[in-house]
Design a protein around this motif. Sequence first.
Motif, short mmCIF file in Angstrom:
data_model
loop_
_atom_site.label_atom_id
_atom_site.label_comp_id
_atom_site.label_asym_id
_atom_site.label_seq_id
_atom_site.Cartn_x
_atom_site.Cartn_y
_atom_site.Cartn_z
N THR A 308 11.42 -4.09 19.89
CA THR A 308 11.94 -5.35 19.72
C THR A 308 12.51 -6.09 21.14
N LYS A 309 13.13 -5.23 21.90
CA LYS A 309 13.70 -5.77 23.20
C LYS A 309 12.59 -6.29 24.10
N GLU A 310 11.26 -5.61 23.73
CA GLU A 310 10.20 -6.12 24.62
C GLU A 310 9.47 -6.99 23.77
N ASN A 311 9.74 -7.62 22.91
CA ASN A 311 9.16 -8.86 22.07
C ASN A 311 8.10 -7.99 21.38
N ILE A 312 8.08 -6.76 21.05
CA ILE A 312 6.97 -6.21 20.17
C ILE A 312 7.38 -6.04 19.00
N GLU A 313 6.77 -6.30 17.84
CA GLU A 313 7.20 -5.86 16.50
C GLU A 313 6.64 -4.67 16.10
N SER A 314 7.58 -3.80 15.35
CA SER A 314 7.01 -2.68 14.65
C SER A 314 8.04 -2.22 13.41
N ARG A 315 7.93 -1.20 12.52
CA ARG A 315 8.64 -1.14 11.50
C ARG A 315 8.87 0.28 10.81
N PRO A 316 10.03 0.43 10.27
CA PRO A 316 9.83 1.80 9.67
C PRO A 316 8.95 1.80 8.76
N ILE A 317 8.67 3.34 8.06
CA ILE A 317 7.77 3.50 7.00
C ILE A 317 8.40 2.76 6.01
N TRP A 318 7.48 2.41 4.83
CA TRP A 318 8.35 1.68 3.59
C TRP A 318 9.47 2.78 3.00
N LYS A 319 10.46 2.24 2.75
CA LYS A 319 11.79 3.05 2.26
C LYS A 319 11.16 3.26 0.87
N PRO A 320 11.48 4.61 0.39
CA PRO A 320 10.79 4.97 -0.87
C PRO A 320 11.60 4.21 -2.20
N MET A 321 11.05 4.09 -3.18
CA MET A 321 11.48 3.16 -4.25
C MET A 321 12.53 4.28 -4.95
N HIS A 322 12.51 5.30 -4.90
CA HIS A 322 13.70 6.11 -5.74
C HIS A 322 14.79 6.07 -4.99
N SER A 323 14.85 5.49 -3.55
CA SER A 323 16.17 5.40 -2.97
C SER A 323 16.61 3.91 -2.80
N GLN A 324 16.00 2.96 -3.37
CA GLN A 324 16.32 1.80 -3.50
C GLN A 324 17.32 1.69 -4.65
N PRO A 325 18.53 0.75 -4.11
CA PRO A 325 19.40 0.60 -5.14
C PRO A 325 18.94 0.00 -6.36
N VAL A 326 18.25 -0.96 -6.30
CA VAL A 326 17.70 -1.63 -7.62
C VAL A 326 16.92 -0.70 -8.50
N PHE A 327 16.49 0.53 -8.11
CA PHE A 327 15.83 1.44 -8.84
C PHE A 327 16.63 2.71 -9.10
N ARG A 328 17.90 2.65 -8.92
CA ARG A 328 18.90 3.75 -8.88
C ARG A 328 18.56 4.66 -10.33
N ASP A 329 18.36 3.95 -11.15
CA ASP A 329 18.51 4.60 -12.62
C ASP A 329 17.04 5.26 -12.80
N ALA A 330 15.97 4.82 -12.08
CA ALA A 330 14.74 5.29 -12.39
C ALA A 330 14.51 6.86 -12.41
N ALA A 331 13.64 7.50 -12.86
CA ALA A 331 13.40 8.99 -12.84
C ALA A 331 12.32 9.23 -11.41
N TYR A 332 12.37 10.20 -10.93
CA TYR A 332 11.77 10.42 -10.05
C TYR A 332 11.34 11.95 -9.73
N VAL A 333 9.85 12.41 -9.56
CA VAL A 333 9.36 13.51 -9.76
C VAL A 333 8.63 13.99 -8.23
N THR A 334 9.16 15.21 -7.92
CA THR A 334 8.40 15.74 -6.71
C THR A 334 7.73 17.05 -7.26
N ALA A 335 6.74 17.31 -6.37
CA ALA A 335 6.03 18.79 -6.44
C ALA A 335 6.77 19.70 -5.89
N GLU A 336 7.26 19.47 -4.51
CA GLU A 336 8.12 20.50 -3.70
C GLU A 336 9.51 20.21 -4.04
#
Length: 373
Positions: A308-336
């Motif tokens: 950003t300091k060099e005027n270049i855009e980059s982004r973190p990976i999408w933040k998973p839906m299960h850790s989004q406050p708006v979906f806090r009540d939703a179920a989440y399934v992992t195989a591991e």
Amino acid sequence: MSDHIYLSSPHMSDEGYELEYVHDAFQKNWIAPLGENVNEFENTMKAYIGAKNAVALSAGTAALHLSMICAGVGRGDKVFCQDLTFSASANPITYVGAEPVFIDSERETWNMDPAALKKAIAIHGIPKAVVVVHLYGNPAKLDEICEICDTYNIPLIEDAAEALGSAYHGRKCGTFGKYGILSFNGNKIITTSGGGMMLCKDGSDARHALKLATQAREPFLWYQHEEIGYNYRMSNICAGIGRGQMKVIDNRIKQKQAINRAYKEYLAGLPLTFQPVTQNAEANCWLTSVLLDKGCGVDPLEITDMLTKENIESRPIWKPMHSQPVFRDAAYVTAEDTAVADDLFNRGICLPSDTKMSLEDVERVCRIIRTMF
Ligand SMILES: *Cc1c(COP(=O)(O)O)cnc(C)c1O
């Protein structure tokens, strides 16, 4: 100060094809709602992607919403949705009053884990639909996912918003599900300034979606309505931009893939890995993304800050839906035992993949990243 480098920005053709089609619409006074550009954009897309039916809409999100309705998803139903994605994949589940159950990713494509999908069926029963995403244009494990959906007769909604032009076994993404959706938002591989498309196998679904997208008018001379409609149709102006963009899509994909190859060359030797592509898949490389090795001593946010300091855009990976406050009540399934999506989020980074970048720009980005290690 060097030029700004974007993550992924609109890129009109040098030849001005888009403006020609828009101009044509003006000349014929066919600005909205329908017209030749809309029909031809749909036809061109159908031929390009190999889809039976296509309906041009105002957004990819609208295409997901109408896919939910066509799949018969309603109040209280469960829809299994890839956890690691943009919120637009999941929001339409709630528009129809259904509940999302989020499904973790595997490490071989970063998309929906077929093992977690099976486990979710065992825990939550057969859902009304499954939403799979091809993250950053990288095809999901479609063989396994389609097989599970076929076994239980679950409609698959394929969110190919980021994956226009990507293929699996030589067949284009968006054509595997009963429904497929595309996005032409400003940051996608081609843009109509804003827009989307719904692809579907059944002509009856396409006719229903088209009717719902145009206020659900019944075929009477007067205005007769028997279900709730929406104003979701693409305008003839936007479709003109889309028709022009279709003339350069193959070029854009080649450019994105060249950027990906350049990153692999210039970042070689650093403690990081690239988003892996599964067997029989071809990625459009919409956004080149990397995962920093565990314990490498660098945090992805340090890299984004530095860029950003060099005027270049980059982004973190999408933040998973299960850790989004708006979906806090939703179920989440992992195989591991632990969530793969969380690990990808914590260590991942999307690198600038703008088709207006030169390979020298890619080299510059890589030089800056190298100084961090
Ligand atoms: C962009 C995007 C959408 C939404 O498309 P819009 O045209 O912006 O509504 C949906 N899903 C994914 C994965 C996306 O990246």
